[in-house]
Design an enzyme around this catalytic site. Structure first.
Site: not given
Ligand code: FAD
Length: 289
Positions: A8, A10, A102, A118, A153, A211, A260
């Protein structure tokens, strides 16, 4: 010899006319490889909401490829976020990469919108409740900068899968050992959803290094040295292709079946690595873009 992987790709949404042409060229080169899906990112801080929607809509309408839209919780209410997701589904796009996201640069970390989701697990749960989406989430073989403790994680990925996600895509990493360790620990934690390695072909080492620092990917010293030497000799492209091919081959030999690729809207390296892995172009897809 391992079987060719399913792949896939991106992309990020273009912000200018020139960038639109570059994306289209990229799609033209990679579409014949019959990707499982292609995905379009959602800018940090929610900054590309409309651009993402337009790029997703155009790819879906004009290429016939399966398209996944990235969606984050940043800077939007729950209603707004769900309206965007439902808009995708209404347009026939039923795949979402659901992320916390982010925050905008220099904002000092993620702060949820007062009426927003949240965290990523809440977003996944709400999307799963609609029953309209295949949901993918992010996963982190090297510790995410926000991980509050060692192993967070894995716990957090479990929460997202339990909330209804179907598959995880990892952040990029440079050493396969990091992926294997993570995969083993996920298995022990009872995570049975597929975990697809995210592969970053290294088009420009200085940029990728920046990055990697920002997202917590571990940068091995040997890799830094190798690129310094290759750049001096004008052979960085060759190094990037061979390292990426070698890493993917090792992953496939370890049982990985899907990869991916983070293309950064530049198709050549990804195309060359896919060719080396035996992913063959399909003639019927040669003119979709
Ligand atoms: P989450 O899994 O929600 O959090 C990341 C880590 O932070 C967790 O593994 C955990 O260790 C800790 N954490 C978070 N919340 C909690 C909590 N409440 N309690 C305890 N621990 C917590 N960013 C963009 O802005 N746009 C995109 O399109 C984008 N695409 C992406 C695609 C992929 C495949 C990946 C891997 C990342 C992408 N990102 C993107 C980056 C991503 O948004 C960042 O890494 C962001 O900081 C975390 O988002 P997440 O949903 O993966 O994290």
């Amino acid at each position: 010899m391992t079987d060719a992987p399913e792949v896939s790709f991106e992309f990020f949404p273009p912000k200018s006319l020139e960038a639109s042409f570059r994306l289209w060229d990229t799609v033209q080169v990679l579409a014949p490889l019959a990707p499982r899906f292609v995905s379009v990112t959602y800018g940090a801080g929610g900054t590309t909401r409309e651009l993402t929607r337009d790029a997703v809509g155009t790819l879906h309408k004009h290429t016939g490829l399966d398209v996944a839209a990235h969606l984050t919780c940043v800077n939007a209410t729950r209603e707004e976020t769900l309206a965007i997701a439902n808009g995708f589904a209404d347009a026939g796009v039923n795949q979402i990469v659901a992320l916390r996201g982010d925050p905008p640069k220099d904002s000092g970390g993620f702060t949820p919108h007062p009426d927003g989701f949240a965290n990523s697990a809440e977003l996944v749960e709400a999307l799963a409740e609609t029953g309209r989406f295949t949901i993918r989430v992010g996963a982190y073989p090297d510790p995410h900068p926000d991980a509050p403790y060692e192993g967070a994680d894995i716990d957090w990925l479990k929460r997202k899968i339990d909330a209804g996600a179907h598959e995880a895509i990892t952040q990029f990493f440079f050493e396969t050992e990091a992926f294997y360790r993570f995969r083993d620990r996920c298995e022990k934690a009872g995570i049975d959803a597929p975990i697809v390695p995210g592969i970053m072909p290294i088009e420009n080492w200085a940029g990728i290094k920046r990055f990697a620092k920002a997202c917590g990917a571990y940068i091995p010293a040997w890799l830094d040295d190798a690129f310094a030497k290759a750049e001096r000799d004008g052979r960085a492209d060759l190094l990037a292709t061979s390292l990426c091919t070698e890493m993917c081959t090792e992953l496939l030999e370890s049982g990985v079946e899907k990869l991916h690729f983070y293309t950064l809207n530049k198709p050549e390296l990804t195309r060359d690595v896919c060719a080396a892995l035996g992913v063959k172009p399909e003639a019927r897809l040669e003119h979709v873009a």
